[in-house]
Design a protein around this motif. Structure first.
Motif, short mmCIF file in Angstrom:
data_model
loop_
_atom_site.label_atom_id
_atom_site.label_comp_id
_atom_site.label_asym_id
_atom_site.label_seq_id
_atom_site.Cartn_x
_atom_site.Cartn_y
_atom_site.Cartn_z
N ALA A 148 10.59 -5.74 -32.06
CA ALA A 148 12.04 -5.95 -32.15
C ALA A 148 12.64 -5.19 -33.32
N ILE B 193 17.84 -5.42 -34.96
CA ILE B 193 17.03 -6.47 -34.32
C ILE B 193 17.88 -7.28 -33.34
N SER C 2 12.15 -4.09 -37.93
CA SER C 2 11.51 -4.29 -39.22
C SER C 2 12.56 -4.57 -40.27
N CYS D 190 10.43 -14.79 -31.15
CA CYS D 190 10.24 -13.78 -32.19
C CYS D 190 9.12 -14.24 -33.11
N GLU E 287 3.86 -1.40 -39.51
CA GLU E 287 4.27 -1.42 -38.09
C GLU E 287 3.22 -0.77 -37.20
N VAL F 228 7.30 -13.54 -36.49
CA VAL F 228 7.51 -12.86 -37.77
C VAL F 228 6.16 -12.56 -38.41
N CYS G 185 14.30 -14.79 -41.98
CA CYS G 185 14.64 -13.90 -40.87
C CYS G 185 15.53 -14.61 -39.85
N LEU H 155 8.42 -9.09 -35.09
CA LEU H 155 9.39 -8.76 -36.14
C LEU H 155 8.62 -8.62 -37.45
N ASN I 34 8.45 -11.15 -28.82
CA ASN I 34 8.80 -9.99 -29.61
C ASN I 34 8.13 -10.11 -30.98
N LEU J 244 19.28 -13.51 -38.95
CA LEU J 244 19.45 -13.10 -37.55
C LEU J 244 20.63 -13.84 -36.92
N ASN K 71 8.48 -8.37 -41.35
CA ASN K 71 9.25 -8.74 -42.54
C ASN K 71 8.58 -8.15 -43.78
#
Length: 734
Positions: free
Chosen positions: A572, A590, A574, A699, A560, A701, A619, A730, A728, A623, A732
């Protein structure tokens, strides 16, 4: 109100970007690698302790010396000197006055000369350095060594004569054991080394033969019982012998000579940085002693020159007086003179007054003749000119004093530099410029003296003419008597000067006097506290530097922190790695972060990535489940789900994104559902221009070790170019 505050916080986070100096980032990096930081700090502290243990100490030695100036001139001489300098041609007088330094400033430079330091090194034997080697530590021994090393005169002479073309150094290692003393070493001539054969001696004294001379090893006769304790068992000594001038340069480099303050210019502080307190104190004390010896030698030479001049003139005048006495006796016998007749009391008084003046003028005229002959002699160009040898006190006296000062300065400089050096040339030039000025001043004084003598002679003749009754023989007698009185006056003056010279020779007061005991002020290195603090700071910095360099060399993201360093796009959340499947708490966080952005009719959430296998579909599905659990009417789809008749193998994401039917179907879905989660295509050069128009929130990823930093930068560039709506990130990790 709560939602508005959350939105403000989100906008604030969008503007912020991590830097390598961010406190939170540094703290997280520290917590994540505590073992490495602990090892680094321990290693650096060990290095710091080793530095403190192995480094050679240094102490500040201070000596306070008072300068006693014996060459100060009176106010009259100073005034006449200034007047004479003002009468000189433009440029010459100013150059002489500007080149004149105060006496104490000259003494400062003399104390820092390498020749003076070399005399101290040779006197104390500092060209030989003996160290005790024990447990990797080398300790300097001074006056507490078990063995003395005596260097033969021819060895020292060879070292001194070959500088700077050849530099000789001798290194010896002495190992003491039950068998005796084992000696081995090397002789260095510039960069070339030649071995000194290893020798073993059952006892001392012993002689070591080298190419440039012999070395004699003897037991130290004055070693105390306390100093002898470390050497009762086996030991090792390291011995270095260097040319005295080389060692003197090192001492001069470590020495600082300056005034005690701006006002106390007669007090000089001598500061020396040295490894041994005792050696430093001995060096400063010996430096002052040799300084006084040199000054006394110069003073003795000056007094000797004046004494020779006075004795020579006394012998000459004595012979002339003998002739004058004989002439006077002859005249008295020839003319049978008992007492001279006088005309009147007034005439006799005036005649006696002017006669006394003529005698005084004659003395000064003869002294000027002697000085003029001495100055004109080429052999006396760089010799001291006798001054204040009689009643003569003309303008030339101040210039002669200046000449003698320059000659002394030149002799001081020649002890440490050659005649071709800039300092000697400057002093020589000043002497050459001053020489004709002295002759001119003497000539001017003689002319002035002659004018006054002529006036006195005329007045004397006027009163003598009134003595009508004085016979011719009386006049002859008077002339002879006057010559005799002149020579007697010069003789008595020179006798007085000889007594003064004898008093100067008997004066044993040193020019430099230590007014306080030479002492060590403080230890300058190593500074234990600073070394330990520096080791601690370095121990903390090294892991940071290592991780920063390692992180900057990687092409893919790692955590991150990398995302926050690369872009300002909001994070957003993890997805952590879990063997039991999806982490509901992570997707719940998230979901809550995305809900803050789904306001004002915004419903579409597009989930995309840079590469296949980043977990985009994983994801997006979880989500959508998180939105469903929160009670939102959620619709999850893939772009191919909207086009059921299109094969997944032949579908082109760019064509799908450009299709107008897609937007119509999305518009119809917006009327039925609260949230639409779309599993979109990967971001590439074909569809990056269209993907931002498809959704209200995007988003991206990312996967550690797979998503490249370039992909993050491209995504950030799309955001800056307004191609994306509310992007955003995210992470993973599953």
């Amino acid at each position: 109100m709560k939602i508005q505050n959350q939105m403000k916080g989100l906008k604030t986070r969008e503007k912020e970007k991590y830097t390598v100096l961010d406190v939170n980032y540094l703290w997280k990096l520290f917590l994540g690698h505590k073992k490495w930081f602990a090892l680094s700090v321990a290693f650096c502290l060990c290095c710091g302790v080793a530095y403190i243990y192995l480094s050679r100490p240094s102490f500040n030695i201070l000596g306070k010396m008072q300068v006693i100036n014996r060459r100060q001139t009176g106010s009259t001489s100073s005034t006449s000197t200034s007047a004479l300098l003002n009468q000189m041609p433009s440029g010459l007088g100013s150059s002489l006055s500007l080149s004149r330094a105060t006496a104490t400033e000259n003494e400062k430079e003399i104390l820092k000369t390498k020749q003076l330091a070399k005399d101290v090194v040779e006197d104390l034997g500092l060209y030989t350095e003996i160290r005790h080697q024990k447990l990797l530590k080398s300790r300097l021994l001074y006056k507490n060594q078990p063995i003395d090393v005596q260097v033969s005169p021819e060895c020292l002479q060879t070292m001194s004569d070959n500088l700077p073309m050849r530099v000789y150094r001798i290194s010896l290692t002495i190992d003491k054991s039950d068998e005796g003393f084992t000696v081995k070493g090397k002789l260095r001539k510039n960069k070339k080394k030649s071995a000194i054969p290893e020798q073993t001696f059952a006892k001392l004294p012993a002689v070591i033969h080298t190419e440039i001379g012999n070395l004699t090893l003897t037991d130290h006769p004055l070693l105390t019982e306390e100093d002898r304790k470390p050497f009762l068992k086996d030991y090792r000594l390291k011995i270095e012998i260097n040319p005295p001038m080389t060692v003197a340069k090192k001492f001069v480099k470590k020495m600082n000579v300056d005034f005690a303050s701006k006002k106390a210019t007669q007090i000089i502080y001598i500061n020396l940085q040295d490894e041994s307190i005792l050696r430093g104190i001995d060096f400063v004390n010996s430096l002052v002693a040799h300084y006084n010896e040199q000054d006394n030698a110069i003073r003795l030479e000056e007094a000797t020159k004046n004494d020779e001049f006075v004795n020579e003139r006394l012998a000459k005048i004595d012979r002339e007086l003998s002739l004058t006495d004989a002439d006077l006796e002859k005249l008295k016998k020839q003319y049978k003179i008992l007492d001279p007749k006088v005309d009147a009391e007034e005439v006799i008084g005036k005649k006696s007054s002017y006669e006394s003046q003529l005698v005084n003028f004659g003395i000064q005229e003869q002294l000027l003749d002697y000085l003029s002959d001495y100055v004109k002699d080429p052999a006396n160009r760089f010799e001291l000119i006798p001054v204040n040898v009689g009643v003569y006190s003309g303008d030339a006296v101040s210039m002669i004093s200046r000449h003698n000062q320059l000659v002394n300065d030149r002799k001081y400089l020649l002890k440490s530099v050659t005649e071709q050096s800039t300092q000697v040339k400057q002093v020589t030039q000043l002497i050459d410029e001053l020489h004709p000025i002295i002759q001119t001043a003497i000539k001017r004084d003689m002319e002035s003296l002659q004018l006054r003598k002529n006036v006195a002679q005329r007045e004397y003749n006027k009163y003598m003419g009134r003595v009508d009754s004085s016979p011719e023989q009386e006049r002859f007698l008077t002339d002879v008597s006057r010559q005799r009185n002149i020579k007697q006056g010069v003789f008595m003056t020179l006798l007085q000067r000889r007594e003064n010279i004898a008093m100067e020779l008997a004066n044993t007061i040193d020019k430099g006097r230590l007014i306080d005991e030479t002492q060590a002020l403080k230890k300058t290195k190593p500074k234990t506290l600073i070394a330990l603090l520096a080791s601690l700071v370095l121990g903390l910095l090294l892991p940071y530097i290592f991780f920063f360099v390692r992180r900057s060399m990687k092409k893919n993201i790692d955590s991150e922190i990398d995302l926050k360093l690369l872009t300002r796009i909001p994070f957003a959340g993890s997805v952590p790695f879990s063997n039991q499947g999806a982490d509901e708490d992570a997707f719940r966080l998230i979901r809550n972060n995305l809900l803050l952005q789904l306001r004002d009719g915004k419903k579409n959430i597009l989930v995309t990535s840079a590469n296949k296998g980043d977990g985009k579909t994983y994801c997006s599905t979880h989500l959508a489940e998180a939105f469903t659990r929160s009670g939102e009417n959620t619709f999850f789809c893939n772009l191919l789900d909207i086009y059921p008749g299109v094969s997944a193998d032949s579908a082109n994401p760019a064509d799908l994104l450009a299709n107008s039917d897609l937007r119509q179907k999305l518009a119809s879905l917006r009327e039925k559902y609260d949230v639409i989660v779309i599993d979109g295509p990967e971001v590439d050069s074909y569809n990056e221009a269209l993907i931002g128009t498809l959704a209200d929130v995007t988003c991206f990823v990312c996967r550690p070790g797979k998503t490249s930093k370039i992909a993050i930068e491209n995504f950030d560039k799309m955001k800056n170019d307004s191609r994306l709506n509310l992007p955003n990130l995210l992470l993973n990790q599953f």
